[in-house]
Design a protein around this motif. Structure first.
Motif, short mmCIF file in Angstrom:
data_model
loop_
_atom_site.label_atom_id
_atom_site.label_comp_id
_atom_site.label_asym_id
_atom_site.label_seq_id
_atom_site.Cartn_x
_atom_site.Cartn_y
_atom_site.Cartn_z
N GLU A 155 0.82 -1.22 0.00
CA GLU A 155 0.00 0.00 0.00
C GLU A 155 0.85 1.25 0.00
O GLU A 155 0.52 2.26 -0.65
N HIS A 156 1.98 1.23 0.73
CA HIS A 156 2.85 2.41 0.85
C HIS A 156 4.09 2.29 -0.05
O HIS A 156 4.98 3.13 0.05
N GLU A 157 4.07 1.28 -0.90
CA GLU A 157 5.14 1.11 -1.91
C GLU A 157 6.54 1.18 -1.30
O GLU A 157 7.44 1.84 -1.81
N LEU A 158 6.70 0.47 -0.19
CA LEU A 158 8.01 0.44 0.46
C LEU A 158 9.06 -0.26 -0.38
O LEU A 158 10.25 -0.18 -0.08
N PHE A 159 8.64 -0.94 -1.42
CA PHE A 159 9.56 -1.71 -2.27
C PHE A 159 10.29 -0.86 -3.30
O PHE A 159 11.25 -1.32 -3.92
N LEU A 160 9.86 0.38 -3.50
CA LEU A 160 10.36 1.14 -4.66
C LEU A 160 11.87 1.36 -4.65
O LEU A 160 12.52 1.31 -5.69
N GLN A 161 12.45 1.66 -3.50
CA GLN A 161 13.88 1.98 -3.45
C GLN A 161 14.77 0.77 -3.15
O GLN A 161 15.99 0.87 -3.18
N ASN A 162 14.16 -0.35 -2.86
CA ASN A 162 14.93 -1.59 -2.63
C ASN A 162 14.04 -2.76 -3.03
O ASN A 162 13.43 -3.41 -2.20
N ARG A 163 13.99 -3.04 -4.30
CA ARG A 163 13.01 -3.99 -4.83
C ARG A 163 13.30 -5.41 -4.39
O ARG A 163 14.47 -5.80 -4.25
N TYR A 210 6.07 9.55 4.36
CA TYR A 210 6.50 8.44 5.21
C TYR A 210 6.31 8.76 6.69
O TYR A 210 6.68 9.84 7.15
N ASP A 211 5.73 7.82 7.44
CA ASP A 211 5.47 7.99 8.87
C ASP A 211 6.15 6.85 9.61
O ASP A 211 5.64 5.72 9.65
N LEU A 212 7.29 7.13 10.22
CA LEU A 212 8.06 6.09 10.89
C LEU A 212 7.29 5.50 12.08
O LEU A 212 7.28 4.28 12.26
#
Length: 596
Positions: free
Chosen positions: A11-19, A183-185
């Motif tokens: 949902e938050h596309e956390l994969f974009l910078q480290n696929r 981004y919300d840590l």
């Protein structure tokens, strides 16, 4: 990773910078870092319940070809991923019954229909499993949480893939910064069920491994500043160490954004995660590395902490590691002959001219060096124009000493001695914060008027010119005749030497102005070549008494004693000593040498 985090991940596309990596790419990734695995090992570990992909994808077919397809992880597929999770096509393998990997292939086409995806961070867990004799569930659970945390903050991965100036993005810049702003840590930590202390602990943990892989603190700092395109070419243990460094820098930037201030550098943590959380690094004292840097890298003139200024830090680091990429002495010469021949005589003397940190600037003539129309009766009013800024820049930035070489035509030695070269106000501001007038008055009171001209020992004057001062008449006769196909006698050459004694110097060009002037460099090279041959045969020690070797000794003495600063405190002390000596007209290197 649980299902809740998996959904958040997409949902938050956390994969974009480290696929995520397919099984094949994960195996290759591990191999490049010295960890040899294969699909059979991964299958065995999964069967034992030790190691799983972060997710699997099953039965996804290409809309056009109808063939089974892997996923493409870009910024346009978020909604598709969420739908695939909801429909069960993307799932967590640990929540399913174990399947042998051969079942991942379609019976009919033998192409993959089930794809496994791993995180690069999972190499941490893999290393532990491979190196441990006994596997404890509690420790495996700890490693899973550790990896979840790294995945949760991997939006900061570009800061790990950097040289401290440029970051390496997997998306367009605007998309990266937009995602970072959203981004919300705290939110993501809540999703994975850990608190912020785990972030600091993870940073301390990763940092503690860096020396084992990369070596000393200085080498770690050097690695930080090497371009990512070069770092990623490394293989084996060094490459694994670079991964650890990348993860540490990723965590460091995340922590700094969270705390809203700079934190301890990767080699300053000392395993103490609490100080990362609680302490302002600038306040650390005692015998810790950061305390040393607080003391040695704080510029008391500008109030800058220079260790975080990459250009400054690299300058000091290069000096500490004796890389010497910058000049120590800049030699200003009056013509092409000195520009070409001085390095050759250095080589004859057994030194590599450029490797020592010498640079030559050809000013063509002393009359071009100084501004305005030069008049001998107004020499006191001369001001260096074209080259004064160059001298000042290199002296202040690199501690590069200016040195002048010329003959005594146009009163070279007198001009160098009296021409205005140094800006006294700029020199004082480099090492003293007090009022210029106060410092100036103190120096005047003790030493008299402030010096603005070249230090006498930072120049060298040929008695006649380069050729006449360094070669004998016989050597010049032979070189001229060989190069120019002439037949001048020894008497012809001796007449030129005699003209110098009588105060009416002709120079060798007077023999045949057009031909000799055009071949002057070749004549010098030939004379030098013959001189080397002569020495090889005779080993005549008197050759070393010629003026060129006195010049070389003078330059080498400055080079030896011009100690380059390894930190800010050292630089300020050097400037104070060097610039004060200039202001009172003394040669700091000669004074230092005499003390020894």
């Amino acid at each position: 990773m649980d299902l809740n985090f998996l959904k958040y991940y997409f949902e938050h596309e956390l994969f974009l910078q480290n696929r995520p990596l397919s099984m094949k790419r994960f195996i290759d990734y591990c191999s490049d870092r010295g960890i040899k695995i294969n699909s059979h090992i991964l299958e065995d570990f999964e069967k034992k319940g030790w190691f799983y992909p972060i997710f699997r994808v099953t039965n996804i077919k290409n809309f056009y070809s109808g063939e089974f397809s892997s996923l493409y992880f870009d910024e346009y597929s978020k909604e598709d991923f969420i739908k695939l999770i909801d429909e069960g096509y993307i799932y967590l393998p640990q929540n399913k019954e174990f399947k042998e990997f051969k079942e991942f292939k379609d019976d009919e086409t033998q192409s993959l229909k089930i794809y496994s995806y791993y995180s690069s961070f999972q190499i941490l867990k893999l290393i532990k499993i491979l190196n441990e004799d006994e596997i404890f569930d509690s420790y495996m659970s700890y490693l899973d949480d550790f990896i979840d945390l790294l995945i949760a903050v991997q939006i900061y991965s570009p800061y790990g893939r950097s040289n401290q100036r440029l970051i390496s993005l997997n998306t367009e810049k605007d998309i990266f910064y937009e995602k970072l702003a959203e981004y919300d840590l705290d939110e993501v930590l809540k999703v994975i069920g850990i608190d912020s202390d785990c972030l600091y602990k993870a940073y301390a943990n990763i940092c503690s491994k860096l020396n084992d892989f990369l070596g000393s603190d200085n080498i770690i700092q050097l690695w930080k500043n090497i371009s990512w395109s070069e770092k990623k070419k490394c293989k084996g243990t060094i490459r694994l160490g670079i991964e650890y460094l990348q993860w540490a820098l990723m965590l460091k930037r995340c922590i700094e954004d969270y705390l809203e201030h700079l934190t301890f550098d990767v080699d300053e943590v000392d395993g103490d995660w609490k100080k990362v959380r609680d302490m302002d690094p600038s306040q650390e004292t005692g015998r810790k590395l950061r305390a040393f840097r607080n003391d040695r890298y704080m510029n008391k003139i500008t109030d800058d902490y220079e260790f975080i200024l990459n250009r400054k830090k690299l300058y000091y680091l290069s000096n500490r590691l004796t890389l010497d990429y910058h000049p120590r002495v800049i030699i200003f010469v009056e013509g092409d002959t000195e520009e070409v021949m001085i390095p050759k005589f250095f080589e004859f003397y057994g030194y590599n001219f450029q490797d020592l940190g010498f640079e030559i600037v050809n000013v063509e003539s002393i009359t071009k060096f100084y501004s305005g129309n030069i008049k001998k009766d107004k020499v006191d009013d001369l001001v260096v124009s074209n080259f004064r800024s160059l001298i000042t820049f290199n002296l202040e930035l690199w501690q590069a000493i200016p040195f002048f070489v010329g003959d005594d035509e146009n009163d070279f030695s007198e001009m160098v001695k009296k021409g205005i070269i140094f800006d006294t106000k700029r020199l004082i501001k480099q090492f003293n914060k007090r009022s210029f007038r106060k410092v100036e008055n103190e120096i005047r009171k003790e030493h008299g008027d402030l010096n603005t001209s070249m230090i006498k020992d930072w120049s060298f004057t040929w008695e006649h010119d380069f050729e006449l001062s360094n070669y004998t008449a016989e050597e010049l006769k032979e070189a001229i005749n060989d190069v120019c196909y002439t037949n001048f006698s020894l008497g012809d050459i001796q007449d030129i030497y005699d003209s110098c004694i009588k105060g009416n110097k002709k120079g060798i060009s007077s023999l045949n102005k057009r031909k000799i002037k055009r071949h002057k460099i070749e004549i010098n090279k030939k004379a030098f070549e013959n001189l080397v041959k002569k020495y090889d045969v005779t080993k005549d020690s008197k050759i070393s008494e010629r003026p060129i070797f006195k010049l070389i000794e003078k330059l080498l003495n400055i080079h030896r004693l011009n100690h380059q600063p390894v930190d800010t405190e050292h630089a300020l002390n050097n400037k104070k000593e060097l610039f004060t000596s200039i202001l009172i007209g003394k040669n700091v290197f000669q004074n230092f040498d005499s003390k020894r």
